[in-house]
Design an enzyme around this catalytic site. Structure first.
Site, PDB file in Angstrom:
ATOM      1  N   SER A 104       0.853  -1.418   0.044  1.00 40.63           N
ATOM      2  CA  SER A 104       0.018  -0.016   0.002  1.00 40.63           C
ATOM      3  C   SER A 104       1.020   1.310  -0.026  1.00 40.63           C
ATOM      4  O   SER A 104       0.334   2.384  -0.260  1.00 40.63           O
ATOM      5  CB  SER A 104      -0.941   0.197   1.286  1.00 40.63           C
ATOM      6  OG  SER A 104      -2.075  -1.006   1.174  1.00 40.63           O
ATOM      7  N   HIS A 346      -1.649  -9.572  -0.889  1.00 37.67           N
ATOM      8  CA  HIS A 346      -2.142  -8.746  -2.137  1.00 37.67           C
ATOM      9  C   HIS A 346      -1.875  -9.620  -3.265  1.00 37.67           C
ATOM     10  O   HIS A 346      -1.135 -10.621  -3.499  1.00 37.67           O
ATOM     11  CB  HIS A 346      -1.377  -7.633  -2.272  1.00 37.67           C
ATOM     12  CG  HIS A 346      -1.335  -6.538  -1.021  1.00 37.67           C
ATOM     13  ND1 HIS A 346      -0.662  -5.360  -0.690  1.00 37.67           N
ATOM     14  CD2 HIS A 346      -2.180  -6.501   0.146  1.00 37.67           C
ATOM     15  CE1 HIS A 346      -0.910  -4.711   0.272  1.00 37.67           C
ATOM     16  NE2 HIS A 346      -1.842  -5.590   0.766  1.00 37.67           N
TER      17      HIS A 346
HETATM   18 ZN    ZN Z   1      -2.565  -4.961   2.666  1.00 45.86          ZN
HETATM   19 MG    MG Z   2      -4.479   1.832   3.346  1.00 41.41          MG
END
Ligand code: ZN
Ligand code: MG
Length: 383
Positions: A104, A346
């Protein structure tokens, strides 16, 4: 003797099956979610006459929100979401500078600053040079700015818009970057990183001297308080839904109330549904779906603002997908979601981009995540 043997067999044969039933039940509870809390979605007419260029942009990021997460929301709300009313749709490729699977920090930096960087890095290029975010450029151009998140406001996604650090876990340094940012409103968790710090600084005090008002709940903010406003609703992260209540949609509404008319140059606002990602990491369909619906209600607030302020562009996207979620069954009529996961982290799959308002057509097609920054910058007419 025969009885004893029979008992022995029954116990030993049924024990593992009771055990696996328990496992199945736990797994089952995490893979199925029956929604009970349906809400109406407003569909705006196709012929709204938007301005040519957006003066305001509201960027809403669903962390970890792939197409399956969106469809989990569509299924849960019996076929409709605010997000699903947006008709200009594209896909963003999320790979980072050093990895097929972004985190992220790199994902946030790509959207915020328009550079692909290494996983873990906030607001810097792969060589360690600081790169300006769209929020910082908006500030330089006289716009009002805001950040809203359900995580700590110093967490990777919001941090990418305001901070420049080589490691996303440098929460106290990230908080320090808020002090001179000029940001007009920020709402999220993370109070401790401003006041309980290893360096002994009290950033609340420092920022109050610069004209900020600090609050620890949205309810306690007087109607009269506008820019500059900080609402830090949790020591670190906010709790998940439903414990958190309507914090995200209400914070979005409050931020828009503060930013509206605060500068003649308009504004930039980023709103993050931070915890869709955390549901993905936990392979928990219920967690994902509750967070998705909450995020969608915040999108509804943004669309409502944009439909009545025709110089406002709304963009909804994600930094990456989490969990490799698929929609494996159940009922749109009854709002029951069933899912299955391929990973606990992810994935590299493309994520959707939805747009509404002036310039929304620019977001059609398939492109790299950094293009979203470039499109916003061009639409704002920034040099
Ligand atoms: Zn994550
Ligand atoms: Mg975030």
């Amino acid at each position: 003797m025969k009885k004893a043997l029979l008992l022995f067999i029954i116990v030993f044969v049924s024990l593992p099956s009771i055990h696996s039933q328990e496992n199945y039940k736990n797994k089952h509870e995490k893979l199925i979610y029956e929604n009970k809390d349906f809400y109406d979605v407003k569909v705006y007419p196709d012929d709204i006459k938007f301005k040519k260029h957006p003066k305001n942009i509201i960027l809403l990021i669903g962390d970890g929100m792939g197409v399956a997460q969106v469809f989990a929301g569509i299924t849960a709300n019996r076929g409709m979401l605010n997000i699903a009313t947006m008709k200009n749709i594209g896909f963003s490729k999320t790979q980072s500078a050093d990895n097929y699977i972004t985190d992220s920090a790199a994902g946030g930096t790509a959207l915020a600053c328009g550079v692909k960087t290494k996983n873990g890095v906030i607001g810097e290029d792969p060589d360690g040079n600081k790169v300006k975010s769209i929020l910082e450029i908006a500030e330089e151009n006289g716009k009002a700015t805001g950040l809203v998140a359900t995580s700590a406001i110093t967490h990777a996604t919001p941090a990418s818009f305001i901070a420049h650090v080589p490691n996303r876990r440098m929460y106290e340094e990230i908080a320090t970057d808020f002090v001179n940012s000029g940001i007009d409103v920020f709402i999220g968790g993370g109070y401790d990183f401003f006041v309980k710090r290893k360096d002994g600084r009290n950033l609340e005090k420092e920022m109050e001297d610069k004209g900020y008002s600090f609050y620890t709940s949205l309810d306690s903010v007087p109607e009269s308080v506008k820019s500059k406003l900080a609402v830090l609703t949790a020591p670190k992260h906010n709790p998940q839904m439903p414990e958190r209540g309507n914090m995200l949609p209400e914070a979005t509404e409050k931020a828009l109330d503060v930013l509206d008319g605060s500068s003649t140059e308009g504004f930039f606002l980023m709103v993050e549904g931070s915890q869709i990602d955390w549901g993905g990491h936990q392979n928990d369909v219920a967690y994902i779906t509750r967070e998705l619906l909450d995020f969608d209600k915040a999108v509804g607030k943004a669309l409502e603002y944009a439909a009545t302020h025709k110089n406002t562009l709304v963009i909804v996207t994600a930094d990456h997908e989490t969990g490799g979620l698929s929609n494996t069954g159940k009922s749109i009529k009854d709002g029951i979601v069933e899912g299955a996961f391929t990973v606990g982290h992810h994935t590299g799959i493309m994520v959707p981009v939805f747009a509404f308002g002036p310039g929304a057509e620019e977001f059609r097609g398939i492109y790299e995540n950094v293009e979203i920054f470039k499109k916003m910058k061009a639409l704002y007419n920034f040099k």
